[in-house]
Design a protein around this motif. Structure first.
Motif, mmCIF file in Angstrom:
data_model
loop_
_atom_site.group_PDB
_atom_site.id
_atom_site.type_symbol
_atom_site.label_atom_id
_atom_site.label_comp_id
_atom_site.label_asym_id
_atom_site.label_seq_id
_atom_site.Cartn_x
_atom_site.Cartn_y
_atom_site.Cartn_z
ATOM 1 N N VAL A 139 -0.055 -5.702 4.418
ATOM 2 C CA VAL A 139 -0.893 -5.616 3.220
ATOM 3 C C VAL A 139 -2.126 -6.506 3.387
ATOM 4 O O VAL A 139 -3.258 -6.123 3.052
ATOM 5 C CB VAL A 139 -0.097 -6.013 1.964
ATOM 6 C CG1 VAL A 139 -1.026 -6.116 0.748
ATOM 7 C CG2 VAL A 139 1.015 -4.999 1.703
ATOM 8 N N ALA B 105 -3.250 1.958 3.544
ATOM 9 C CA ALA B 105 -2.490 1.940 2.291
ATOM 10 C C ALA B 105 -1.635 3.195 2.156
ATOM 11 O O ALA B 105 -0.457 3.136 1.751
ATOM 12 C CB ALA B 105 -3.449 1.820 1.103
ATOM 13 N N ILE B 106 -2.188 4.342 2.527
ATOM 14 C CA ILE B 106 -1.424 5.596 2.486
ATOM 15 C C ILE B 106 -0.256 5.512 3.464
ATOM 16 O O ILE B 106 0.883 5.898 3.155
ATOM 17 C CB ILE B 106 -2.329 6.795 2.806
ATOM 18 C CG1 ILE B 106 -3.380 6.975 1.701
ATOM 19 C CG2 ILE B 106 -1.504 8.066 2.982
ATOM 20 C CD1 ILE B 106 -4.436 8.013 2.036
ATOM 21 N N LEU C 53 1.319 2.871 4.587
ATOM 22 C CA LEU C 53 2.365 1.972 4.098
ATOM 23 C C LEU C 53 3.183 2.632 2.988
ATOM 24 O O LEU C 53 4.388 2.424 2.883
ATOM 25 C CB LEU C 53 1.745 0.671 3.578
ATOM 26 C CG LEU C 53 1.226 -0.298 4.647
ATOM 27 C CD1 LEU C 53 0.578 -1.512 3.990
ATOM 28 C CD2 LEU C 53 2.352 -0.735 5.568
ATOM 29 N N GLY C 54 2.514 3.439 2.184
ATOM 30 C CA GLY C 54 3.213 4.094 1.087
ATOM 31 C C GLY C 54 4.224 5.117 1.557
ATOM 32 O O GLY C 54 5.238 5.349 0.889
ATOM 33 N N VAL C 55 3.956 5.737 2.701
ATOM 34 C CA VAL C 55 4.854 6.794 3.202
ATOM 35 C C VAL C 55 5.488 6.386 4.533
ATOM 36 O O VAL C 55 5.908 7.241 5.307
ATOM 37 C CB VAL C 55 4.088 8.139 3.366
ATOM 38 C CG1 VAL C 55 3.562 8.621 2.036
ATOM 39 C CG2 VAL C 55 2.945 7.995 4.365
ATOM 40 N N ARG C 56 5.548 5.077 4.791
ATOM 41 C CA ARG C 56 5.956 4.574 6.103
ATOM 42 C C ARG C 56 7.358 5.002 6.503
ATOM 43 O O ARG C 56 7.653 5.125 7.691
ATOM 44 C CB ARG C 56 5.854 3.048 6.139
ATOM 45 C CG ARG C 56 6.775 2.333 5.180
ATOM 46 C CD ARG C 56 6.479 0.836 5.140
ATOM 47 N NE ARG C 56 7.384 0.115 4.244
ATOM 48 C CZ ARG C 56 7.232 0.036 2.941
ATOM 49 N NH1 ARG C 56 6.216 0.670 2.365
ATOM 50 N NH2 ARG C 56 8.085 -0.636 2.193
ATOM 51 N N GLU C 57 8.254 5.219 5.539
ATOM 52 C CA GLU C 57 9.632 5.554 5.885
ATOM 53 C C GLU C 57 9.762 6.959 6.439
ATOM 54 O O GLU C 57 10.715 7.271 7.157
ATOM 55 C CB GLU C 57 10.529 5.408 4.644
ATOM 56 C CG GLU C 57 10.573 3.991 4.087
ATOM 57 C CD GLU C 57 11.108 2.990 5.086
ATOM 58 O OE1 GLU C 57 11.921 3.392 5.955
ATOM 59 O OE2 GLU C 57 10.727 1.803 5.024
#
Length: 368
Positions: free
Chosen positions: A21, A289-290, A292-296
Motif C-alpha cells: 500500500v 490498487a486494482i 491488490l484488490g483482486v490479488r487472491e
C-alpha cells in the motif's frame, strides 16, 4: 494434490500488505515529480527563470532516450520472450497452450502492425487537419521541419549561418543582433551561451502535439500492466521490482513531461499538460490498487493474462519505437536545422544525454 502456490500459472502468495500500500503512494510521488518537473520548468515563469537551460535540455533528451529504450527493452522484449514467446508454452514449463505455436513471432508482428497503424493515423490526421485549416483560410507549415532542408521545400526563409533557431533559446542574443543590424555576427561564446539559455526554449516538436498524445496512449497502457504486475508479484521478487519501478516511472515520466511541456495550446487550455502529467502519474498506482484488490484471484502469468499483457506490450512497444525514431530522433535531430548549425558541443551534449537516458533504462531492464 499440489498447493496453489506451486502452480506457476496461478496467483503468487502475497503478504506485506502495508509495504505494498505504501508503494502506491511512493510511486505516485516519484512519477508526479518526474512528469511535472519539465512542464513546470517550461510553463511557470519563476521556475523558467530559475532552472538553468542546460538542466532542461538534459532532462528533455534524457527522457527521449528513456522512451526509445522502453519500447525495445521493457515492452517488446518481454512480450516476445516471456509473454507470447515459445518459452511460455506449457511444454516448456510456461502457461500458454501448445496450440498457440512457437513458429510465429506474434509480438513482433503485433508491434509492426501497431507501428504502421500509428504512421497511418498520424499522416491521415495531419492531412485532414491541413485540409480543414485551408478551408478556414489558414495555412499550416509542415510539422516535421522547422525550415526546409536539402531536397524539400517549406514556406519559411532559409536559416542563416548563425542559426537563430537554435534549440534551447538564444532570444536575447538574437534580439541584440537585430538591434545592431542584420550583418552583425554573433560571437561563438555568445552563440554557445544562447543555445542553452533559460527563458526562450524552442523545440522542434512544438508544432507536433501528436507526439505527446501518442506517447501518452502507449505509456498509459504500459502503466496499468506494470501496476498490476507489481501488486501481485510474489514476496521474493517484490523488493527489487519495487525499487526498479520507482526509477522506471520517474524516468519515463520525465520523457513524457518534456513532450507535454512543449504542447502549443490556446490560453484556456494551458492546464492540459498538467492534467496529462497527473493522469500518467496516477495510472500505475491505480493499477497497483486494482491488483491488490483482486490479488487472491489474479495471476499475471496465466495464459489469458499473458496473452493480454503480451498484446498490449507489443502494441505499446510499436507506438514508442515509432515515436522515438520518427518524432524524437529524425524530427528532433536529423531534420532540425538548428542541429545543422549549432556548436559541436551543443550537438554532442544532446546526443550523450539521449544515449545516457537510453542506457540507464536499458540497464534497468536487467531487473524489470
Amino acid at each position: 494434490m499440489s498447493d496453489a502456490s506451486d502452480d506457476p500459472c496461478g496467483p503468487s502468495p502475497v503478504s506485506r500488505l502495508g509495504l505494498r500500500v505504501g508503494a502506491i503512494f511512493i510511486i505516485l510521488v516519484t512519477s508526479t515529480f518526474g512528469t511535472l518537473f519539465p512542464i513546470a520548468s517550461k510553463r511557470i515563469p519563476l521556475l523558467r527563470r530559475t532552472v538553468p537551460g542546460v538542466v532542461f535540455e538534459f532532462a528533455k533528451f534524457f527522457g527521449s532516450g528513456v522512451i526509445l529504450a522502453t519500447g525495445f527493452i521493457h515492452l517488446l522484449e518481454p512480450a516476445a520472450d516471456d509473454e507470447l514467446g515459445p518459452a511460455n508454452l506449457v511444454s516448456a514449463g510456461g502457461c500458454l497452450p501448445d496450440a498457440w505455436g512457437a513458429e510465429y513471432p506474434y509480438a513482433f508482428a503485433i508491434a509492426l502492425a501497431s507501428l504502421f497503424t500509428t504512421f497511418v493515423i498520424q499522416i491521415v490526421a495531419f492531412r485532414v487537419g491541413t485540409e480543414y485549416l485551408e478551408r478556414k483560410g489558414f495555412t499550416q507549415k509542415p510539422h516535421i521541419h522547422v525550415v526546409a532542408h536539402p531536397g524539400h521545400t517549406a514556406d519559411t526563409a532559409p536559416l542563416d549561418g548563425n542559426a537563430e533557431l537554435i534549440a534551447g533559446g538564444g532570444g536575447e542574443d538574437v534580439e541584440a543582433r537585430h538591434a545592431g543590424g542584420a550583418d552583425t555576427p554573433l560571437s561563438q561564446a555568445s552563440l554557445e551561451k544562447s543555445e542553452l539559455e533559460v527563458g526562450n526554449y524552442h523545440d522542434a516538436s512544438e508544432d507536433s502535439p501528436a507526439a505527446a498524445q501518442i506517447l501518452g496512449v502507449a505509456m498509459l497502457e504500459f502503466g496499468v500492466i506494470i501496476g498490476l504486475t507489481l501488486a501481485v508479484t510474489g514476496d521474493a521478487d517484490f523488493d527489487i521490482l519495487f525499487i526498479v519501478i520507482i526509477f522506471h516511472q520517474m524516468f519515463e515520466g520525465l520523457g513524457l513531461g518534456t513532450r507535454l511541456a512543449f504542447l502549443k495550446l490556446p490560453p484556456q487550455w494551458d492546464c492540459i499538460p498538467f492534467v496529462g502529467a497527473i493522469v500518467y502519474s496516477c495510472i500505475t498506482p491505480l493499477g497497483m490498487a486494482i491488483g491488490l484488490g483482486v490479488r487472491e484471484g489474479l495471476s499475471m502469468t496465466s495464459a489469458s493474462a499473458s496473452i493480454a499483457a503480451g498484446t498490449l506490450d507489443s502494441i505499446s512497444g510499436g507506438i514508442l519505437i515509432y515515436t522515438a525514431c520518427v518524432e524524437l530522433i529524425a524530427h528532433e535531430f536529423i531534420f532540425n536545422p538548428a542541429y545543422h548549425k549549432c556548436s559541436w558541443g551543443k550537438l554532442w551534449f544532446s546526443i550523450i544525454s539521449f544515449a545516457f537516458g537510453a542506457g540507464i533504462m536499458a540497464l534497468l531492464g536487467k531487473w524489470a
